[in-house]
Design a protein around this motif. Structure first.
Motif, PDB file in Angstrom:
ATOM      1  N   LYS A  12      69.581  -3.713  84.145  1.00 48.53           N
ATOM      2  CA  LYS A  12      69.679  -3.300  82.743  1.00 48.53           C
ATOM      3  C   LYS A  12      70.238  -1.880  82.650  1.00 48.53           C
ATOM      4  O   LYS A  12      69.951  -1.036  83.508  1.00 48.53           O
ATOM      5  CB  LYS A  12      68.294  -3.307  82.061  1.00 48.53           C
ATOM      6  CG  LYS A  12      67.492  -4.578  82.242  1.00 48.53           C
ATOM      7  CD  LYS A  12      68.129  -5.749  81.552  1.00 48.53           C
ATOM      8  CE  LYS A  12      67.346  -7.017  81.814  1.00 48.53           C
ATOM      9  NZ  LYS A  12      68.083  -8.223  81.450  1.00 48.53           N
ATOM     10  N   GLU A  13      70.985  -1.617  81.565  1.00 46.70           N
ATOM     11  CA  GLU A  13      71.353  -0.237  81.250  1.00 46.70           C
ATOM     12  C   GLU A  13      70.135   0.382  80.598  1.00 46.70           C
ATOM     13  O   GLU A  13      69.606  -0.188  79.631  1.00 46.70           O
ATOM     14  CB  GLU A  13      72.491  -0.201  80.239  1.00 46.70           C
ATOM     15  CG  GLU A  13      73.820  -0.666  80.749  1.00 46.70           C
ATOM     16  CD  GLU A  13      74.789  -0.837  79.590  1.00 46.70           C
ATOM     17  OE1 GLU A  13      74.766  -0.052  78.627  1.00 46.70           O
ATOM     18  OE2 GLU A  13      75.561  -1.811  79.646  1.00 46.70           O
TER      19      GLU A  13
ATOM     20  N   THR B  21      70.681   6.493  81.921  1.00 40.14           N
ATOM     21  CA  THR B  21      71.335   7.591  81.209  1.00 40.14           C
ATOM     22  C   THR B  21      70.303   8.423  80.450  1.00 40.14           C
ATOM     23  O   THR B  21      69.558   7.878  79.627  1.00 40.14           O
ATOM     24  CB  THR B  21      72.340   7.024  80.161  1.00 40.14           C
ATOM     25  OG1 THR B  21      73.204   6.116  80.831  1.00 40.14           O
ATOM     26  CG2 THR B  21      73.127   8.120  79.486  1.00 40.14           C
TER      27      THR B  21
ATOM     28  N   ALA C  19      66.240  -0.858  85.633  1.00 43.92           N
ATOM     29  CA  ALA C  19      67.551  -0.592  86.235  1.00 43.92           C
ATOM     30  C   ALA C  19      67.740  -1.482  87.471  1.00 43.92           C
ATOM     31  O   ALA C  19      68.836  -2.012  87.709  1.00 43.92           O
ATOM     32  CB  ALA C  19      67.670   0.886  86.590  1.00 43.92           C
TER      33      ALA C  19
ATOM     34  N   SER D 253      72.725   4.506  88.746  1.00 44.06           N
ATOM     35  CA  SER D 253      73.856   4.786  87.850  1.00 44.06           C
ATOM     36  C   SER D 253      73.661   4.075  86.502  1.00 44.06           C
ATOM     37  O   SER D 253      74.389   4.341  85.544  1.00 44.06           O
ATOM     38  CB  SER D 253      75.157   4.311  88.506  1.00 44.06           C
ATOM     39  OG  SER D 253      75.034   2.922  88.786  1.00 44.06           O
ATOM     40  N   LEU D 254      72.679   3.186  86.417  1.00 38.53           N
ATOM     41  CA  LEU D 254      72.437   2.468  85.160  1.00 38.53           C
ATOM     42  C   LEU D 254      71.519   3.250  84.214  1.00 38.53           C
ATOM     43  O   LEU D 254      71.296   2.855  83.081  1.00 38.53           O
ATOM     44  CB  LEU D 254      71.809   1.097  85.452  1.00 38.53           C
ATOM     45  CG  LEU D 254      72.748   0.065  86.075  1.00 38.53           C
ATOM     46  CD1 LEU D 254      71.977  -1.153  86.555  1.00 38.53           C
ATOM     47  CD2 LEU D 254      73.815  -0.351  85.075  1.00 38.53           C
TER      48      LEU D 254
ATOM     49  N   GLN E  35      70.416  -6.403  77.387  1.00 41.34           N
ATOM     50  CA  GLN E  35      71.296  -5.693  78.307  1.00 41.34           C
ATOM     51  C   GLN E  35      70.942  -4.207  78.342  1.00 41.34           C
ATOM     52  O   GLN E  35      70.972  -3.574  79.380  1.00 41.34           O
ATOM     53  CB  GLN E  35      72.766  -5.890  77.873  1.00 41.34           C
ATOM     54  CG  GLN E  35      73.797  -5.375  78.855  1.00 41.34           C
ATOM     55  CD  GLN E  35      73.480  -5.724  80.312  1.00 41.34           C
ATOM     56  OE1 GLN E  35      73.115  -6.858  80.639  1.00 41.34           O
ATOM     57  NE2 GLN E  35      73.587  -4.729  81.204  1.00 41.34           N
ATOM     58  N   ARG E  36      70.580  -3.660  77.150  1.00 43.63           N
ATOM     59  CA  ARG E  36      70.349  -2.202  77.065  1.00 43.63           C
ATOM     60  C   ARG E  36      68.932  -1.919  76.566  1.00 43.63           C
ATOM     61  O   ARG E  36      68.517  -2.451  75.531  1.00 43.63           O
ATOM     62  CB  ARG E  36      71.379  -1.606  76.094  1.00 43.63           C
ATOM     63  CG  ARG E  36      71.438  -0.106  76.085  1.00 43.63           C
ATOM     64  CD  ARG E  36      72.560   0.388  75.212  1.00 43.63           C
ATOM     65  NE  ARG E  36      73.859  -0.126  75.604  1.00 43.63           N
ATOM     66  CZ  ARG E  36      74.583  -0.991  74.878  1.00 43.63           C
ATOM     67  NH1 ARG E  36      74.136  -1.439  73.726  1.00 43.63           N
ATOM     68  NH2 ARG E  36      75.756  -1.415  75.309  1.00 43.63           N
TER      69      ARG E  36
ATOM     70  N   SER F  11      75.974   1.629  71.218  1.00 41.12           N
ATOM     71  CA  SER F  11      74.953   1.470  72.264  1.00 41.12           C
ATOM     72  C   SER F  11      73.552   1.270  71.694  1.00 41.12           C
ATOM     73  O   SER F  11      72.568   1.694  72.313  1.00 41.12           O
ATOM     74  CB  SER F  11      74.914   2.711  73.159  1.00 41.12           C
ATOM     75  OG  SER F  11      76.176   3.033  73.624  1.00 41.12           O
TER      76      SER F  11
END
Ligand SMILES: NC(=O)c1ccc[n+]([C@@H]2O[C@H](COP(=O)([O-])OP(=O)(O)OC[C@H]3O[C@@H](n4cnc5c(N)ncnc54)[C@H](OP(=O)(O)O)[C@@H]3O)[C@@H](O)[C@H]2O)c1
Length: 252
Positions: A33-34, A56, A29, A53-54, A9-10, A80
């Motif tokens: 996926k984040e 960071t 993204a 927006s995914l 997921q991340r 996270s």
């Protein structure tokens, strides 16, 4: 065959402000996926985050081991920790004996090799505690054998390959995954400095696609393009007499 990327997921990409790292961030993204993106140039990371927006930004200089450890701890505290971490950070100056200087060599080892060591040493215990996680280290096909014009860069990539081969069994024992990515020539800011021919060169998007394909599977090594990987694999098996005869021709 199952696609293990679907289970992540991340993803944390270190060295994501340009080149293959940035292309991977955007593609991951797009797959929902984040993506946490790290590098020194915060403004480039911010620009990347504007595109999804995914994504960071987490600015980071991998030459500072304390900052790497702090970044990993902050991710853990925030719940996270990444399912997959891709270490893409590197610097490159082409050259042979004329460029071989201790300070430049130290810089190359600092980013390309010791930066990866900082990430691995900070992340491994946390992933082991969590009981899952995957790390992929970007080395290079240059790691297969010594090549002209890679006096500063090549040894750092060979060191990464040796390190990954050494620690892979411990990852296996801990139920974690380690993959080694060996690209050939890719058109990125890193190779803009090359004035010599670059056979089978790929765009950064093509290279990122090949990496994603490799990450979907569990094979230890992700090497591409195949023709270049096979050629360099054969080269490293040649008797030294023949090998150096070919290398001397490349110097001309
Ligand atoms: N291009 C090729 O032909 C090729 C072939 C084989 C392997 N590779 C490998 O592929 C990976 C990606 O390279 P690329 O070709 O995409 O080149 P690139 O665009 O120059 O990417 C290198 C990345 O490393 C980051 N970086 C450099 N020093 C750093 C530091 N101290 N701390 C944190 N990040 C740092 C850079 O960001 P900042 O400057 O913002 O920090 C940048 O995001 C590298 O490991 C490279 O060795 C490239």
């Amino acid at each position: 065959m199952s696609n293990q990327l679907e289970n992540y997921q991340r993803v944390w990409i270190i060295g994501a402000s340009s080149g293959m790292g940035a292309a991977l961030a955007e593609m991951l993204a797009q797959r929902g996926k984040e993506v946490i993106v790290s590098a020194r140039r915060a403004e480039k990371l911010e620009a990347l985050a504007q595109r999804s927006s995914l994504i960071t930004p987490l600015p980071l200089d991998v030459e500072a081991p304390d900052a790497v450890a702090e970044a990993v701890s902050s991710l853990q505290t925030a719940g996270s920790l990444p399912d997959l971490t891709i270490y893409c950070a590197a610097i490159y100056e082409p050259g042979g004996m004329a460029q071989l200087d201790p300070e430049k060599a130290r810089q190359h080892i600092g980013v390309n090799y010791l930066g990866a060591v900082s990430v691995l040493s900070a992340l491994f215990p946390k992933l082991k505690e969590k009981g899952s996680g995957s790390i992929a280290i970007v080395s290079s096909l240059t790691s297969y054998c010594g090549l002209p014009m890679a006096a500063l860069y090549g040894p750092t990539k060979a060191a990464l390959a040796s390190l990954c081969e050494t620690i892979k069994p411990e990852f296996d024992q801990a139920g974690l995954q380690l993959q080694l990515i060996n690209p050939g020539f890719v058109d990125t800011p890193l190779t803009e400095k090359n004035s010599f021919p670059m056979p089978f060169i790929l765009s950064r998007e093509e290279a990122a696609q090949r990496i994603l394909k490799g990450l979907e599977r569990s094979a230890f090594e992700i090497a591409f393009p195949t023709r270049m990987a096979v050629a360099l694999g054969l080269l490293r098996r040649l008797p030294y007499g023949l090998y150096f005869r070919l290398m001397r021709r490349m110097l001309r």
